[in-house]
Design a protein around this motif. Structure first.
Motif, PDB file in Angstrom:
ATOM      1  N   GLU A   8       0.840  -1.129  -0.043  1.00 55.74           N
ATOM      2  CA  GLU A   8       0.085   0.021  -0.132  1.00 55.74           C
ATOM      3  C   GLU A   8       0.812   1.551  -0.042  1.00 55.74           C
ATOM      4  OE1 GLU A   8      -3.604   0.227  -0.238  1.00 55.74           O
ATOM      5  OE2 GLU A   8      -3.173  -2.042  -0.667  1.00 55.74           O
ATOM      6  N   LEU A   9       2.015   1.039   0.704  1.00 57.81           N
ATOM      7  CA  LEU A   9       2.940   2.432   0.528  1.00 57.81           C
ATOM      8  C   LEU A   9       3.490   2.760  -0.871  1.00 57.81           C
ATOM      9  CD1 LEU A   9       4.897   1.847   3.982  1.00 57.81           C
ATOM     10  CD2 LEU A   9       3.491   3.649   3.444  1.00 57.81           C
ATOM     11  N   LYS A  10       3.717   1.636  -1.385  1.00 61.07           N
ATOM     12  CA  LYS A  10       4.188   1.753  -2.749  1.00 61.07           C
ATOM     13  C   LYS A  10       3.165   2.101  -3.723  1.00 61.07           C
ATOM     14  CE  LYS A  10       7.924  -1.699  -2.362  1.00 61.07           C
ATOM     15  NZ  LYS A  10       8.436  -2.909  -2.731  1.00 61.07           N
ATOM     16  N   LYS A  11       1.850   1.511  -3.601  1.00 63.77           N
ATOM     17  CA  LYS A  11       0.880   1.898  -4.532  1.00 63.77           C
ATOM     18  C   LYS A  11       0.477   3.641  -4.226  1.00 63.77           C
ATOM     19  CE  LYS A  11      -4.164   0.739  -4.013  1.00 63.77           C
ATOM     20  NZ  LYS A  11      -5.037  -0.084  -3.716  1.00 63.77           N
ATOM     21  N   ASN A  12       0.836   4.051  -2.992  1.00 61.56           N
ATOM     22  CA  ASN A  12       0.244   5.330  -2.881  1.00 61.56           C
ATOM     23  C   ASN A  12       1.546   6.108  -2.872  1.00 61.56           C
ATOM     24  OD1 ASN A  12      -2.357   5.766  -1.735  1.00 61.56           O
ATOM     25  ND2 ASN A  12      -1.590   3.786  -0.745  1.00 61.56           N
ATOM     26  N   GLN A  18       8.710   9.661   4.309  1.00 63.86           N
ATOM     27  CA  GLN A  18       7.325  10.609   4.201  1.00 63.86           C
ATOM     28  C   GLN A  18       6.511  10.026   5.405  1.00 63.86           C
ATOM     29  OE1 GLN A  18       6.494   9.884   0.240  1.00 63.86           O
ATOM     30  NE2 GLN A  18       6.894  12.238  -0.417  1.00 63.86           N
ATOM     31  N   LEU A  19       6.358   8.585   5.523  1.00 64.04           N
ATOM     32  CA  LEU A  19       5.450   7.972   6.402  1.00 64.04           C
ATOM     33  C   LEU A  19       6.040   8.394   7.886  1.00 64.04           C
ATOM     34  CD1 LEU A  19       3.180   6.317   7.153  1.00 64.04           C
ATOM     35  CD2 LEU A  19       4.650   4.348   7.055  1.00 64.04           C
ATOM     36  N   ALA A  20       7.221   8.326   8.046  1.00 60.86           N
ATOM     37  CA  ALA A  20       7.799   8.766   9.364  1.00 60.86           C
ATOM     38  C   ALA A  20       7.560  10.254   9.761  1.00 60.86           C
ATOM     39  CB  ALA A  20       9.464   8.530   9.426  1.00 60.86           C
ATOM     40  N   GLU A  21       7.621  11.030   8.686  1.00 58.62           N
ATOM     41  CA  GLU A  21       7.083  12.560   8.786  1.00 58.62           C
ATOM     42  C   GLU A  21       5.880  12.676   9.109  1.00 58.62           C
ATOM     43  OE1 GLU A  21       6.971  16.518   6.060  1.00 58.62           O
ATOM     44  OE2 GLU A  21       8.769  15.163   6.102  1.00 58.62           O
ATOM     45  N   LEU A  23       3.984  10.715  10.660  1.00 52.51           N
ATOM     46  CA  LEU A  23       3.625   9.986  12.160  1.00 52.51           C
ATOM     47  C   LEU A  23       4.456  10.941  13.228  1.00 52.51           C
ATOM     48  CD1 LEU A  23       3.833   6.281  11.007  1.00 52.51           C
ATOM     49  CD2 LEU A  23       1.740   7.660  11.771  1.00 52.51           C
ATOM     50  N   GLY A  24       5.348  11.850  12.830  1.00 51.87           N
ATOM     51  CA  GLY A  24       6.157  12.460  13.668  1.00 51.87           C
ATOM     52  C   GLY A  24       7.107  11.767  14.513  1.00 51.87           C
ATOM     53  N   ILE A  25       7.827  10.621  13.891  1.00 60.21           N
ATOM     54  CA  ILE A  25       8.517  10.003  14.258  1.00 60.21           C
ATOM     55  C   ILE A  25       9.953   9.666  13.407  1.00 60.21           C
ATOM     56  CG2 ILE A  25       7.179   8.312  15.682  1.00 60.21           C
ATOM     57  CD1 ILE A  25       7.298   6.490  13.424  1.00 60.21           C
ATOM     58  N   SER A  26      10.950   9.396  13.813  1.00 61.69           N
ATOM     59  CA  SER A  26      12.301   9.188  12.864  1.00 61.69           C
ATOM     60  C   SER A  26      12.320   7.830  12.059  1.00 61.69           C
ATOM     61  CB  SER A  26      13.488   9.033  14.053  1.00 61.69           C
ATOM     62  OG  SER A  26      13.488   7.658  14.250  1.00 61.69           O
ATOM     63  N   ILE A  27      13.160   8.441  11.025  1.00 64.26           N
ATOM     64  CA  ILE A  27      13.106   7.327   9.923  1.00 64.26           C
ATOM     65  C   ILE A  27      13.795   6.064  10.550  1.00 64.26           C
ATOM     66  CG2 ILE A  27      15.349   8.098   9.301  1.00 64.26           C
ATOM     67  CD1 ILE A  27      12.752   6.629   7.033  1.00 64.26           C
ATOM     68  N   SER A  28      14.528   6.203  11.494  1.00 61.13           N
ATOM     69  CA  SER A  28      15.226   4.977  12.081  1.00 61.13           C
ATOM     70  C   SER A  28      14.081   4.292  12.814  1.00 61.13           C
ATOM     71  CB  SER A  28      16.162   5.200  12.846  1.00 61.13           C
ATOM     72  OG  SER A  28      15.932   6.021  13.893  1.00 61.13           O
ATOM     73  N   THR A  29      13.256   4.909  13.524  1.00 63.09           N
ATOM     74  CA  THR A  29      12.095   4.393  14.108  1.00 63.09           C
ATOM     75  C   THR A  29      11.093   3.539  13.328  1.00 63.09           C
ATOM     76  OG1 THR A  29      12.195   5.844  16.089  1.00 63.09           O
ATOM     77  CG2 THR A  29      10.140   4.779  15.948  1.00 63.09           C
ATOM     78  N   ILE A  30      10.721   4.326  12.380  1.00 70.31           N
ATOM     79  CA  ILE A  30       9.777   3.621  11.266  1.00 70.31           C
ATOM     80  C   ILE A  30      10.508   2.669  10.608  1.00 70.31           C
ATOM     81  CG2 ILE A  30      10.281   4.851   9.056  1.00 70.31           C
ATOM     82  CD1 ILE A  30       6.643   4.199  10.422  1.00 70.31           C
ATOM     83  N   SER A  31      11.668   2.692  10.202  1.00 67.19           N
ATOM     84  CA  SER A  31      12.388   1.235   9.958  1.00 67.19           C
ATOM     85  C   SER A  31      12.333   0.143  10.702  1.00 67.19           C
ATOM     86  CB  SER A  31      13.843   1.651   9.414  1.00 67.19           C
ATOM     87  OG  SER A  31      13.735   2.549   8.420  1.00 67.19           O
ATOM     88  N   ILE A  51      -3.821   7.637   6.331  1.00 66.13           N
ATOM     89  CA  ILE A  51      -2.936   8.087   5.553  1.00 66.13           C
ATOM     90  C   ILE A  51      -3.030   7.221   4.262  1.00 66.13           C
ATOM     91  CG2 ILE A  51      -0.439   8.317   4.997  1.00 66.13           C
ATOM     92  CD1 ILE A  51       0.078   8.909   7.964  1.00 66.13           C
ATOM     93  N   LEU A  52      -3.130   6.183   4.234  1.00 61.75           N
ATOM     94  CA  LEU A  52      -3.150   5.311   3.016  1.00 61.75           C
ATOM     95  C   LEU A  52      -4.726   5.267   2.415  1.00 61.75           C
ATOM     96  CD1 LEU A  52      -1.076   2.368   4.174  1.00 61.75           C
ATOM     97  CD2 LEU A  52      -0.424   4.256   2.558  1.00 61.75           C
TER      98      LEU A  52
END
Length: 65
Positions: A8-12, A18-21, A23-31, A51-52
């Motif tokens: 769904e992330l790829k589809k959108n 962008q998702l981390a932003e 959600l207001g969290i860091s890229i390392s946290t989202i990873s 979001i999706l």
């Protein structure tokens, strides 16, 4: 790994950054969360579903098998 969520992330055309932003969290946290090293909170799950604009259930979106 969250196969449907990743699809769904790829589809959108939404990157991890962008998702981390959004959600207001860091890229390392989202990873870590996307690699199943830590868990998403229910609040984060609901926000990602929104979001999706995902029409299925949260359980379906975050299915790991």
């Amino acid at each position: 790994m969250y196969f449907i969520l990743e699809r769904e992330l790829k589809k959108n055309s939404i990157t991890r950054e962008q998702l981390a932003e959004k959600l207001g969290i860091s890229i390392s946290t989202i990873s870590c969360k996307l690699n199943d090293k830590s868990e998403f909170s229910i609040k984060e799950c609901r926000k990602i579903k929104e979001i999706l604009n995902f029409q299925g259930s949260i359980d379906e979106l975050f299915k790991t098998e």
